[in-house]
Design a protein around this motif. Structure first.
Motif, PDB file in Angstrom:
ATOM      1  N   ARG A   1       3.127   4.053  -0.232  1.00 34.28           N
ATOM      2  CA  ARG A   1       2.201   4.740   0.677  1.00 34.28           C
ATOM      3  C   ARG A   1       1.270   3.697   1.251  1.00 34.28           C
ATOM      4  NH1 ARG A   1      -2.186   4.871  -3.068  1.00 34.28           N
ATOM      5  NH2 ARG A   1      -1.329   4.553  -5.140  1.00 34.28           N
TER       6      ARG A   1
ATOM      7  N   PHE B   1      -6.015   4.257  -1.279  1.00 33.47           N
ATOM      8  CA  PHE B   1      -7.341   4.621  -1.793  1.00 33.47           C
ATOM      9  C   PHE B   1      -7.894   3.564  -2.743  1.00 33.47           C
ATOM     10  CE2 PHE B   1      -4.272   6.868  -4.591  1.00 33.47           C
ATOM     11  CZ  PHE B   1      -4.652   6.412  -5.847  1.00 33.47           C
TER      12      PHE B   1
ATOM     13  N   TYR C   1      -1.282  14.777  -0.385  1.00 37.39           N
ATOM     14  CA  TYR C   1      -2.419  14.503  -1.270  1.00 37.39           C
ATOM     15  C   TYR C   1      -3.247  15.783  -1.391  1.00 37.39           C
ATOM     16  CZ  TYR C   1      -1.702   9.567   0.170  1.00 37.39           C
ATOM     17  OH  TYR C   1      -1.194   8.330   0.452  1.00 37.39           O
TER      18      TYR C   1
ATOM     19  N   ILE D   1      -8.498   7.449   0.626  1.00 41.53           N
ATOM     20  CA  ILE D   1      -7.362   7.675   1.537  1.00 41.53           C
ATOM     21  C   ILE D   1      -7.872   7.742   2.982  1.00 41.53           C
ATOM     22  CG2 ILE D   1      -5.629   9.403   2.239  1.00 41.53           C
ATOM     23  CD1 ILE D   1      -5.706  10.322  -0.767  1.00 41.53           C
TER      24      ILE D   1
ATOM     25  N   GLU E   1       0.633  12.219   4.500  1.00 43.49           N
ATOM     26  CA  GLU E   1       0.972  10.912   5.075  1.00 43.49           C
ATOM     27  C   GLU E   1       2.468  10.915   5.341  1.00 43.49           C
ATOM     28  OE1 GLU E   1      -0.417   7.511   2.775  1.00 43.49           O
ATOM     29  OE2 GLU E   1       0.927   6.178   3.876  1.00 43.49           O
TER      30      GLU E   1
END
Ligand SMILES: Cc1cc2nc3c(=O)[nH]c(=O)nc-3n(C[C@H](O)[C@H](O)[C@H](O)COP(=O)(O)OP(=O)(O)OC[C@H]3O[C@@H](n4cnc5c(N)ncnc54)[C@H](O)[C@@H]3O)c2cc1C
Length: 383
Positions: free
Chosen positions: A54, A58, A93, A105, A139
């Protein structure tokens, strides 16, 4: 017996070491890789069918430029090997908007223009039960990698370029010599201009100076098969990550994968990303108790109710090597005049970076420095 000399020796041909072997060999170096087990294996950090990749990172936005390179390098490996390794499923998420994971994020996505959608309609993902006060982000350009396949492919590409990769030959010790390094294994002594130590959970055994920075922990992963498994295939169900209030880390999981393509186990894989119980990599308790399993299943089933009474297929243990700040260590080892580089402490989130870490390690060893923005991962921060 004459001592064999190499440009680079790589101690630990797991995730990072396999890619380092490929990138060093691709740069024209004479490479020896030493791996204590077979390749791949399930005693370290890279086993278990799938790893999430990803970009809305974060953990820190500084990782995003490295992720751009990692995505490109994964694609290069796929093209070179003629087979997929990255599978784009998207990533959902869930969490309260003020949770550090959700804020992280949003920050990374905003700073680097990463496509990230805020979803308001929970019916888009009917398998999830979204608690009051949680928000949903999606995402689209995220998914999972196949770790064992990636490690094997990097090793095979490295061998095609002339690298020697010795399995079942652990490095016992190493020392600096006037011209480079000398490495003692269970079978022989080798010398090299440079040494890369990418020993995963064994890094602090190979480099005791890093003991304070590295803690190995035991992690648990489950695979379970809910009824109507056809609703959980990658076509209908994405990877997911849930930031629970008042809990460190996050719960995460994958769609149910076709075992004919991805190998066993069958079912939905899920786990809790956090530092588990401290462990010695040579004496890991691989038994998982009913209580540990029940606690994990019950927590995940709060958000994916079909898992509540799902058939539990497999439970496995795996290892994390954690640093105090959960950021990686990629650097020359101080006091070695650039002859030794180390990569470790990937704190449970390193696999997606394998393809770029291999390139960075080859640059550190062969050029003395890297042109990648990886300064924030140097050992300087602990001094
Ligand atoms: C359950 C679990 C889930 C994870 N999920 C994700 C995820 O979704 N996304 C993600 O990005 N990351 C994830 N990770 C993290 C990622 O897998 C690790 O960060 C990464 O695999 C670490 O790679 P490594 O090369 O440091 O360790 P390893 O892959 O373990 O490689 C180290 C190698 O060194 C060898 N070795 C050690 N000492 C010696 C010696 N003296 N001589 C010779 N060989 C030696 C070992 O045998 C091993 O093969 C997960 C990890 C676990 C455990």
């Amino acid at each position: 017996m004459p001592v064999k000399h190499y440009d680079v020796i790589i101690a630990g041909v797991g995730s990072m070491g396999s890619a380092a072997a490929y990138y060093c060999a691709a740069a024209g170096a004479k490479v020896l890789g030493l791996e204590q087990f077979g390749i791949p294996h399930d005693q370290g950090e890279h086993a278990g069918q799938s790893r999430i990749i990803r970009k809305a990172y974060f953990e820190h936005p500084d990782y995003v430029p490295l992720l751009d390179r990692a995505y490109a390098n994964w694609n290069d490996l796929e093209v070179m090997a003629g087979t997929p390794i990255y599978h784009e499923t998207g990533l959902l998420y869930l969490g309260q908007p003020d949770h550090p994971v959700m804020k992280g994020i949003d920050t990374a996505a905003h700073k680097f223009h990463i496509p990230l959608r805020t979803l308001t309609n929970t019916s888009i993902f009917p398998a999830f039960s979204v608690p009051e006060g949680f928000e949903m982000r999606y995402e689209p350009h995220a998914g999972f990698l196949q770790p064992e396949k990636a490690v094997s492919l990097y090793v095979s590409e490295a061998r095609d370029l002339g690298a020697l990769i010795h399995e079942y030959e652990p490095m016992i010790s190493w020392e600096l010599t006037p011209n480079g390094v000398s490495v003692q294994t269970s079978l022989a002594t080798y010398t090299a201009d440079k040494l890369i130590i990418s020993a995963g959970p064994w890094l602090s055994k190979a480099v005791p100076a890093l003991q304070e920075q590295l803690q190995v922990t035991r992690q648990i992963v489950c695979w379970a098969e809910p009824d109507e498994i056809e609703h959980f295939t990658p076509a209908k169900f994405s990877c997911w990550l849930i930031a629970e209030p008042d809990q460190p880390g996050a719960l995460y999981g994958f769609p149910a994968l076709d075992t004919t393509e991805f190998g066993p186990p069958a079912g939905l894989k899920f786990a809790w990303h956090h530092a588990g119980d401290p462990a010695d990599p040579d004496a890991v308790n691989r038994n998982v108790t009913e209580k540990e399993i029940r606690e994990l299943v019950d927590r995940v089933a709060k958000y994916i109710p079909a898992l509540k009474n799902a058939k539990l297929n497999t439970v496995k243990t795996c290892l994390y090597t954690n640093t105090p700040d959960e950021h990686f260590i990629i650097d020359h080892l101080p006091g070695t005049k650039g002859k030794v580089s180390v990569a470790g402490g990937f704190s449970g989130h390193g696999f997606k970076f394998v393809s770029v870490v291999g390139e960075i390690l080859s640059q550190l060893a062969l050029k003395g420095k890297t042109d990648m923005p990886a300064e924030f991962l140097s050992l300087k921060r602990f001094r």
